[in-house]
Design a protein around this motif. Sequence first.
Motif, PDB file in Angstrom:
ATOM      1  N   TRP A  32       0.934  -1.071   0.137  1.00 62.83           N
ATOM      2  CA  TRP A  32      -0.013   0.023   0.019  1.00 62.83           C
ATOM      3  C   TRP A  32       0.927   1.236  -0.029  1.00 62.83           C
ATOM      4  N   THR A 101     -14.132   1.838  -3.655  1.00 62.35           N
ATOM      5  CA  THR A 101     -12.742   1.953  -5.033  1.00 62.35           C
ATOM      6  C   THR A 101     -11.633   1.140  -4.456  1.00 62.35           C
ATOM      7  N   ALA A 103      -9.718   1.489  -2.063  1.00 64.90           N
ATOM      8  CA  ALA A 103      -8.839   2.384  -1.443  1.00 64.90           C
ATOM      9  C   ALA A 103      -8.910   2.262   0.318  1.00 64.90           C
ATOM     10  N   LYS A 118      -5.241   8.621   3.030  1.00 68.73           N
ATOM     11  CA  LYS A 118      -5.763   7.788   2.081  1.00 68.73           C
ATOM     12  C   LYS A 118      -4.642   6.935   1.731  1.00 68.73           C
ATOM     13  N   THR A 120      -3.733   3.860  -1.443  1.00 72.86           N
ATOM     14  CA  THR A 120      -3.872   2.969  -2.666  1.00 72.86           C
ATOM     15  C   THR A 120      -2.984   1.816  -2.852  1.00 72.86           C
TER      16      THR A 120
END
Length: 148
Positions: A32, A101, A103, A118, A120
């Motif tokens: 991540w 999504t 995330a 956040k 991703t």
Amino acid sequence: MKRFLIIAAAMVFLVIGRPMAQAQDAGISGKWHFVLETPGGDREVDADFTVDADGNVTGKWGNSDVAGTYKDGKLALDFQFTSEEVGATAAMKIDGKLNETAALAGDWAFTEYNGTYKATRPAAAVPPPASDAKPNAPADPHQGGAAI
């Protein structure tokens, strides 16, 4: 007969629905890229998590060992982190959830600092395009080059 069809339909949804629900929540195991929002600007860190069957999370947050849980799409980490920027070792707390999504988003806290983040999954590395050049091909002696 109607009762049988209702029971049969319910069984089909249970059998098919459970793997589909698990597929929707593939979990957070793997790499991540986190972006933590701070008053001094964004801070970025790469993490690599492993989640066991009981929902226990281990892995790395930068160079620090991670500990926490991941259950029902919710992440809760609480581990010791050393920040050279702050000059302190303290508990880093990360709470959040996996969104639609895929995330992660939520809140973080470290000493007196806190904010939102956040995360991703990093994009897969794309290999460079193939070149038409043939580096190991011998030179053409008729073109003025030397043969190897």
